[in-house]
Design a protein around this motif. Structure first.
Motif, PDB file in Angstrom:
ATOM      1  N   ASP A 101       0.837  -1.215   0.000  1.00 17.23           N
ATOM      2  CA  ASP A 101       0.000   0.000   0.000  1.00 17.23           C
ATOM      3  C   ASP A 101       0.869   1.261   0.000  1.00 17.23           C
ATOM      4  O   ASP A 101       0.648   2.178  -0.788  1.00 17.23           O
ATOM      5  CB  ASP A 101      -1.000   0.003   1.181  1.00 17.23           C
ATOM      6  CG  ASP A 101      -0.353  -0.122   2.549  1.00 17.23           C
ATOM      7  OD1 ASP A 101       0.769  -0.666   2.649  1.00 17.23           O
ATOM      8  OD2 ASP A 101      -0.962   0.315   3.546  1.00 17.23           O
ATOM      9  N   ILE A 102       1.893   1.257   0.847  1.00 15.43           N
ATOM     10  CA  ILE A 102       2.780   2.419   0.922  1.00 15.43           C
ATOM     11  C   ILE A 102       3.597   2.545  -0.364  1.00 15.43           C
ATOM     12  O   ILE A 102       3.795   3.641  -0.893  1.00 15.43           O
ATOM     13  CB  ILE A 102       3.718   2.309   2.152  1.00 15.43           C
ATOM     14  CG1 ILE A 102       2.913   2.148   3.453  1.00 15.43           C
ATOM     15  CG2 ILE A 102       4.659   3.504   2.238  1.00 15.43           C
ATOM     16  CD1 ILE A 102       2.076   3.329   3.849  1.00 15.43           C
ATOM     17  N   LEU A 109       2.719   1.684  -3.329  1.00 14.81           N
ATOM     18  CA  LEU A 109       1.851   2.213  -4.384  1.00 14.81           C
ATOM     19  C   LEU A 109       1.572   3.701  -4.171  1.00 14.81           C
ATOM     20  O   LEU A 109       1.660   4.505  -5.101  1.00 14.81           O
ATOM     21  CB  LEU A 109       0.520   1.440  -4.423  1.00 14.81           C
ATOM     22  CG  LEU A 109       0.587  -0.023  -4.881  1.00 14.81           C
ATOM     23  CD1 LEU A 109      -0.760  -0.714  -4.658  1.00 14.81           C
ATOM     24  CD2 LEU A 109       0.998  -0.137  -6.340  1.00 14.81           C
ATOM     25  N   ALA A 110       1.247   4.074  -2.938  1.00 12.78           N
ATOM     26  CA  ALA A 110       0.905   5.476  -2.658  1.00 12.78           C
ATOM     27  C   ALA A 110       2.107   6.388  -2.878  1.00 12.78           C
ATOM     28  O   ALA A 110       1.970   7.490  -3.408  1.00 12.78           O
ATOM     29  CB  ALA A 110       0.366   5.610  -1.236  1.00 12.78           C
TER      30      ALA A 110
END
Lengths: 200, 207
Positions: B70-71, B73-74
């Motif tokens: 998630d990190i 990608l963000a």
């Protein structure tokens, strides 16, 4: 319904049963919040939860890990207070329903501006689970937040069927709870009581 | 598969600021920085990831994140590294652009082959030697496992676990394309020097 598998003696069996029972009774957002789990275990729990959700009016949101949510095919993500910035996370997870936990009017306004689809606000009442967020903020603060944003606000913190109407009267769209689902002597009756108020 | 230059990947230790650690490792010649921090909040990880990405790119190095896709990608870093208890690599690959890097921790031939089938761009094989950096279950796999895996694998093998100046040559000769370290660089009196020393030792045994 915020999950708390650590509060169950045999979560493997009990949690899916709880999911089926609650989703059969009323439409809910199930928020998987299991910080102790590895990403693999969380992913597997998400898949299992989806397979046990009944009806088609409930949503599954994974706490913070939008990668796990996307991979498992969940409906959305719920972002805690100190998460990765909401706008950046949403840009990387198109199509996800996004919730955000807020503890002040300022946080609520900024979460709405960053694209949150719904907010959880609290603690409204006294609760042992949320002591770390300080004293309860009460119904007036809840009302102030609900009047100031246009997205649905769910009240959290010490929620029981008996105080749910007060939350709705003060502008909440719904309520969020964890303890009440785990400690209820008669879950069916508790759910019926919630439904009676929420469907009013 | 074997790469031309031996790669040094430095994994951040929880005890110090990841950005400070990375800067020293990059000055010493590290080609890859892996942000690994098990207790930091999403917000902290995201901010470190942005700083590390900028820093790594200034040094022509790669910035990847452990576990938290998630990190990755963000913050739009270069890739993610997944352990066996993280998101399944095949699921992660679907969320990760083709041009991003997917690394997977393995300890056996079966796991390595499965990782490649799932779309891994490299495997991290370990732990080769006894190590105190990560609490590991099981016995060290030893350098023989590197040869066993590297000879038929379509992607580079990065060796991890207890690697120091004393044994890095053995690891490279066994067929590893590079090494990943935590404490050998992070806890060294001079991390920059420790990184450059590992790279020199790897290059000299490639010749």
């Amino acid at each position: 319904m915020v999950s708390n598998c650590q509060g169950l003696s045999s979560p493997e069996k009990q949690f899916p049963e709880l999911v089926s029972k609650i989703t059969a009774h009323l439409p809910v957002i199930i928020q998987l919040r299991e910080k102790h789990l590895t990403a693999k275990a969380l992913y597997e729990l998400a898949l299992k939860t989806i397979s046990h959700m009944l009806g088609n009016r409930s949503l599954l949101c994974i706490n913070e890990r939008f990668d796990v949510a996307l991979a498992a095919g969940a409906d959305g993500v719920h972002f805690p207070e100190n998460s990765c910035p909401l706008d950046k996370a949403l840009a990387a997870s198109p199509g996800m329903v996004a919730g955000k936990s807020t503890h002040s009017l300022k946080q609520a306004l900024s979460a709405e501006a960053d694209g949150a689809d719904y907010l959880i606000f609290g603690p409204v009442f006294e609760t042992p689970m949320k002591k770390r967020y300080g004293p309860p903020m009460g119904l007036d603060k809840l009302n102030e937040v609900c009047r100031s944003v246009s997205v649905p606000v769910y009240a959290i913190g010490g929620i029981i069927p008996q105080n749910t109407l007060q939350c709705l009267v003060h502008g909440a769209y719904g309520v969020a709870a964890m303890s009440v689902f785990y400690t209820a002597d008669n879950l069916g009756r508790t759910l019926d009581n919630f439904r009676t108020v929420l469907e009013r | 598969m074997k790469t031309q230059h031996a790669i040094l990947c430095c994994i951040t230790a929880d005890s110090q600021c990841p950005v400070t650690q990375a800067e020293k490792a990059l000055k010493g010649g590290a080609a890859m920085i892996q942000l690994r921090h098990k207790s930091a909040s999403g917000s902290e990880l995201y901010n470190w990831a942005l700083d590390l990405k900028e820093l790594c790119h200034a040094y022509n190095a790669i910035c990847i994140i452990n576990d938290r896709l998630d990190i990755a990608l963000a913050a739009d870093v270069d890739g993610v590294h997944l352990g066996q208890e993280d998101l399944p690599p095949s699921a992660a690959r679907k969320l990760l652009d083709k041009n991003k890097i997917l690394g997977v921790s393995v300890s056996s031939v079966t796991e390595a082959e499965k990782a490649v089938q799932s779309g891994a761009d490299y495997v991290g094989l370990g732990h080769i030697y006894p190590t105190i950096s990560k609490r590991k279950s099981g016995e060290p796999v030893g350098p023989g496992r590197i040869t066993e895996i590297a000879k038929n694998l379509a992607v580079p093998v990065i060796a991890i676990g207890g690697i120091t100046d004393k044994n890095v040559c053995e690891v490279i000769r066994a067929g590893a394309s590079g090494v990943a370290v935590i404490s050998t660089v992070a806890d060294a009196p001079d991390p920059e020097k420790a990184a450059s020393s590992l790279i020199q030792n790897m290059q000299s045994c490639l010749l």
